[in-house]
Design an enzyme around this catalytic site. Structure first.
Site, PDB file in Angstrom:
ATOM      1  N   ASP A  29       0.852  -1.191   0.000  1.00 54.91           N
ATOM      2  CA  ASP A  29       0.000   0.000   0.000  1.00 54.91           C
ATOM      3  C   ASP A  29       0.887   1.240   0.000  1.00 54.91           C
ATOM      4  OD1 ASP A  29      -3.210   0.575   0.976  1.00 54.91           O
ATOM      5  OD2 ASP A  29      -1.773   2.231   1.118  1.00 54.91           O
ATOM      6  N   ILE A  30       0.489   2.226  -0.789  1.00 53.83           N
ATOM      7  CA  ILE A  30       1.314   3.432  -0.939  1.00 53.83           C
ATOM      8  C   ILE A  30       1.300   4.299   0.329  1.00 53.83           C
ATOM      9  CG2 ILE A  30      -0.418   5.009  -1.932  1.00 53.83           C
ATOM     10  CD1 ILE A  30       1.700   5.656  -4.107  1.00 53.83           C
ATOM     11  N   ASN A  86     -13.057  -3.329   2.252  1.00 50.07           N
ATOM     12  CA  ASN A  86     -14.040  -2.262   2.365  1.00 50.07           C
ATOM     13  C   ASN A  86     -14.995  -2.300   1.181  1.00 50.07           C
ATOM     14  OD1 ASN A  86     -13.015  -1.029   4.757  1.00 50.07           O
ATOM     15  ND2 ASN A  86     -11.360  -0.118   3.560  1.00 50.07           N
ATOM     16  N   GLU A  94     -12.069   3.570  -1.339  1.00 46.70           N
ATOM     17  CA  GLU A  94     -11.552   4.658  -2.188  1.00 46.70           C
ATOM     18  C   GLU A  94     -11.273   4.197  -3.608  1.00 46.70           C
ATOM     19  OE1 GLU A  94      -7.985   5.880  -0.235  1.00 46.70           O
ATOM     20  OE2 GLU A  94      -9.029   6.867   1.418  1.00 46.70           O
ATOM     21  N   VAL A  95     -10.836   2.960  -3.745  1.00 51.71           N
ATOM     22  CA  VAL A  95     -10.479   2.446  -5.070  1.00 51.71           C
ATOM     23  C   VAL A  95     -11.482   1.353  -5.432  1.00 51.71           C
ATOM     24  CG1 VAL A  95      -8.708   1.339  -6.476  1.00 51.71           C
ATOM     25  CG2 VAL A  95      -8.045   2.984  -4.700  1.00 51.71           C
ATOM     26  N   HIS A  99     -10.261  -5.155  -3.277  1.00 44.48           N
ATOM     27  CA  HIS A  99      -8.924  -5.451  -2.755  1.00 44.48           C
ATOM     28  C   HIS A  99      -9.031  -5.859  -1.300  1.00 44.48           C
ATOM     29  CE1 HIS A  99      -9.828  -1.160  -2.490  1.00 44.48           C
ATOM     30  NE2 HIS A  99      -9.186  -1.159  -1.338  1.00 44.48           N
ATOM     31  N   MET A 100      -8.141  -6.755  -0.930  1.00 46.09           N
ATOM     32  CA  MET A 100      -8.038  -7.212   0.453  1.00 46.09           C
ATOM     33  C   MET A 100      -6.812  -6.554   1.068  1.00 46.09           C
ATOM     34  SD  MET A 100      -7.303 -11.142   1.585  1.00 46.09           S
ATOM     35  CE  MET A 100      -8.934 -11.809   1.381  1.00 46.09           C
ATOM     36  N   HIS A 101      -7.002  -5.848   2.189  1.00 46.65           N
ATOM     37  CA  HIS A 101      -5.868  -5.300   2.930  1.00 46.65           C
ATOM     38  C   HIS A 101      -5.312  -6.409   3.822  1.00 46.65           C
ATOM     39  CE1 HIS A 101      -6.829  -0.880   2.323  1.00 46.65           C
ATOM     40  NE2 HIS A 101      -8.013  -1.409   2.064  1.00 46.65           N
TER      41      HIS A 101
HETATM   42  P1  AMP Z   1      -9.779   1.405   0.325  1.00 51.73           P
HETATM   43  O1  AMP Z   1     -10.066   2.566   1.233  1.00 51.73           O
HETATM   44  O2  AMP Z   1     -10.133   0.083   0.957  1.00 51.73           O
HETATM   45  O3  AMP Z   1     -10.386   1.573  -1.051  1.00 51.73           O
HETATM   46  O4  AMP Z   1      -8.199   1.366   0.183  1.00 51.73           O
HETATM   47  C1  AMP Z   1      -7.525   1.864  -0.925  1.00 51.73           C
HETATM   48  C2  AMP Z   1      -6.058   1.764  -0.595  1.00 51.73           C
HETATM   49  O5  AMP Z   1      -5.328   1.872  -1.795  1.00 51.73           O
HETATM   50  C3  AMP Z   1      -5.556   2.842   0.351  1.00 51.73           C
HETATM   51  O6  AMP Z   1      -4.999   2.224   1.513  1.00 51.73           O
HETATM   52  C4  AMP Z   1      -4.499   3.575  -0.472  1.00 51.73           C
HETATM   53  O7  AMP Z   1      -3.399   3.988   0.299  1.00 51.73           O
HETATM   54  C5  AMP Z   1      -4.123   2.521  -1.508  1.00 51.73           C
HETATM   55  N1  AMP Z   1      -3.599   3.010  -2.773  1.00 51.73           N
HETATM   56  C6  AMP Z   1      -4.137   3.954  -3.574  1.00 51.73           C
HETATM   57  N2  AMP Z   1      -3.383   4.141  -4.672  1.00 51.73           N
HETATM   58  C7  AMP Z   1      -2.341   3.271  -4.556  1.00 51.73           C
HETATM   59  C8  AMP Z   1      -1.213   2.990  -5.376  1.00 51.73           C
HETATM   60  N3  AMP Z   1      -0.993   3.625  -6.530  1.00 51.73           N
HETATM   61  N4  AMP Z   1      -0.348   2.049  -4.945  1.00 51.73           N
HETATM   62  C9  AMP Z   1      -0.537   1.411  -3.781  1.00 51.73           C
HETATM   63  N5  AMP Z   1      -1.590   1.629  -2.977  1.00 51.73           N
HETATM   64  C10 AMP Z   1      -2.478   2.563  -3.341  1.00 51.73           C
END
Ligand code: AMP
Length: 116
Positions: A29-30, A86, A94-95, A99-101
């Protein structure tokens, strides 16, 4: 438009990929919120958990196998970790590429803060 995670899967934009196969990709994660913060994504786009279909079952199950492998690879399998997905606004997604954290490397505390 491909999602930012599709671009990472295709290696069109940089990311620290820690694992990749024909079904899933795992990368750092960035903006990490724990010493270990990895995102595990299906290589094909699924926007949210609400968009999951029975055709995705193998890939989604495989994400858990990869999570276990990556946790071992990064040395947090025994100390423990949290897997989190999420979905939509109330969860703060957000994305919009499922995705699984994978979070670990320190005590993570309670799953949610109480709102007393
Ligand atoms: P979510 O809130 O579950 O959608 O998490 C999205 C995650 O993606 C966040 O923890 C961000 O920090 C991460 N993220 C967004 N852009 C990137 C990227 N280019 N590379 C790695 N992680 C990212």
């Amino acid at each position: 438009m491909p999602t930012i995670f599709s671009k990472i899967v295709a290696r069109e934009i940089p990311a620290e990929i820690v694992y990749q196969d024909d079904r899933v990709t795992a990368f750092k994660d960035i903006h990490p919120i724990a010493p270990v913060h990895i995102l595990i994504v299906p290589n094909h786009e699924i926007a949210t958990v609400n968009d999951v279909t029975p055709d995705d079952e193998q890939t989604l199950g495989h994400m858990f196998v990869v999570a276990k492998q990556v946790a071992q690879q990064l040395g947090i399998a025994d100390s423990g970790y949290r897997l989190l997905v999420n979905c939509n606004a109330d969860a703060g997604q957000e994305v919009f590429h499922l995705h699984m954290h994978l979070l670990g490397g320190r005590s993570l505390g309670p799953m949610l803060a109480r709102r007393d």
